[in-house]
Design an enzyme around this catalytic site. Structure first.
Site, short mmCIF file in Angstrom:
data_model
loop_
_atom_site.label_atom_id
_atom_site.label_comp_id
_atom_site.label_asym_id
_atom_site.label_seq_id
_atom_site.Cartn_x
_atom_site.Cartn_y
_atom_site.Cartn_z
N CYS A 28 0.88 -1.17 0.00
CA CYS A 28 0.00 0.00 0.00
C CYS A 28 0.91 1.23 0.00
O CYS A 28 2.12 1.10 -0.19
CB CYS A 28 -0.95 -0.02 1.19
SG CYS A 28 -0.12 -0.06 2.79
N THR A 29 0.36 2.39 0.24
CA THR A 29 1.14 3.62 0.16
C THR A 29 2.29 3.66 1.17
O THR A 29 3.43 3.86 0.81
CB THR A 29 0.22 4.84 0.35
OG1 THR A 29 -0.83 4.77 -0.61
CG2 THR A 29 0.99 6.14 0.17
#
Length: 196
Positions: free
Chosen positions: A91-92
């Protein structure tokens, strides 16, 4: 709860994540090694929302095409991935992967021994590979930029703002410079076709 998923048991502050952490360097080596069997043994799983991954993701990554992270547990149940392969979630910045791992085990029945999460997420991967490893680049493993939740909107592999990207003022869906131009947006306020 900073990032809600609707699973009270998925609380990394109470229990360690069932997934193993994999460093950006180890992942990059796995993805770029000519002797690696990563294409057949590893599934890259993007745990982000659909509008984020449209700005960029790892090449060949799978995703559940979810509108919100709260949809992740039900997507895991409805769309099972092979359970005999290693699954590397990303994810980020790594927060959602901590929670996604709980959903993979509880909702999907995955063995924690086959679950990995990219340590520090995409942003850490960009930093470690593009800025720290001499002669290495994310260009062979990642396409596009990374959606971020600040005024930059999207950053490239060096962490620099990608110019021209705008978000719909209603739904916050990001639009590439090409999409903005085709909608006549330029520097004006952009309203996407879905909201318009």
């Amino acid at each position: 709860e900073l990032i809600g998923m609707g699973m009270p048991s998925a609380d990394p502050s109470l229990h360690p994540s069932p997934a193993q952490h994999i460093s950006p360097e180890a992942l990059h080596s796995m993805l770029t090694s000519s002797t690696s069997s990563s294409s057949s043994d590893v599934i890259m799983l993007d745990t982000r929302n659909d509008y984020e991954l449209k700005m960029g993701t790892f090449k060949g990554a799978q995703h559940y095409n979810i509108e919100t992270f709260r949809d992740f547990p039900s997507a895991v149940k409805a769309n099972p991935l092979p359970k005999d392969k290693k699954i590397v979630m990303f994810c980020t910045g790594g927060i959602r992967c901590e929670k996604a791992a709980f959903a993979m085990v509880e909702a999907g029945g995955y063995n924690p021994e086959n679950l990995y999460q990219l340590d520090g997420g995409i942003l850490n991967y960009f930093d470690k590979i593009n800025n720290s490893l001499e002669g290495e680049s994310t260009q062979e493993t990642y396409t596009g930029g990374c959606f971020v939740f600040d005024d930059r909107i999207v950053v490239d592999g060096k962490g620099k703002k990608v110019d021209g990207v705008r978000v719909c003022f209603r739904c916050r869906f990001p639009w590439s410079p090409e999409q903005v131009s085709s909608m006549g947006g330029d520097d004006k306020v952009v309203e996407c076709p879905k909201c318009g």
